[in-house]
Design a protein around this motif. Structure first.
Motif: not given
Length: 118
Positions: A6-17, A49-65
């Motif tokens: 199982t592949e792990k995927v982390i979704i973030v907002e920006g390149k600096s993240d 593209t995320l089927i069968d992957k462990d997906v993690y959402i890590l976004v900013d603690a603000d209104s956009a996030g």
């Protein structure tokens, strides 16, 4: 499918993240940037593209996030949501030791020296 494959995927907002998180993680994890908001058609393509992957959402603690997080909860309910402390507001500016603690809590292998910096 076995757990080892199982592949792990982390979704973030920006390149600096992405850069910040990538520097802390020891295991091979795909990190995807949404570049802020994401349209429904782009989100649908991403979900395919995320089927069968462990997906993690890590976004900013603000209104956009928060908006992005709500969108993923609706469209990708099986994803695990990771939260940084609201006092840091942004993933990119959160201390490495804090991000390391958040990631290790999600069973993501990190460089342990980041835990010692707190």
């Amino acid at each position: 499918m076995t757990r080892e494959l199982t592949e792990k995927v982390i979704i973030v907002e920006g390149k600096s993240d992405k850069r910040k998180v990538k520097s802390i993680i020891r295991e091979p994890v795909e990190i995807i940037c949404t570049n802020g908001t994401i349209g429904l058609s782009k989100l649908d393509e991403l979900i395919d593209t995320l089927i069968d992957k462990d997906v993690y959402i890590l976004v900013d603690a603000d209104s956009a996030g928060d908006k992005l997080r709500r969108q993923f909860k609706r469209e990708l309910p099986e994803a695990e949501h990771l939260y940084i402390d609201k006092m840091y507001r942004e993933v990119a500016t959160a201390p490495e030791h804090h991000l390391a603690t958040v990631l290790i809590g999600a069973d993501i292998d990190i460089y342990t020296e980041y835990l010692d910096r707190g």
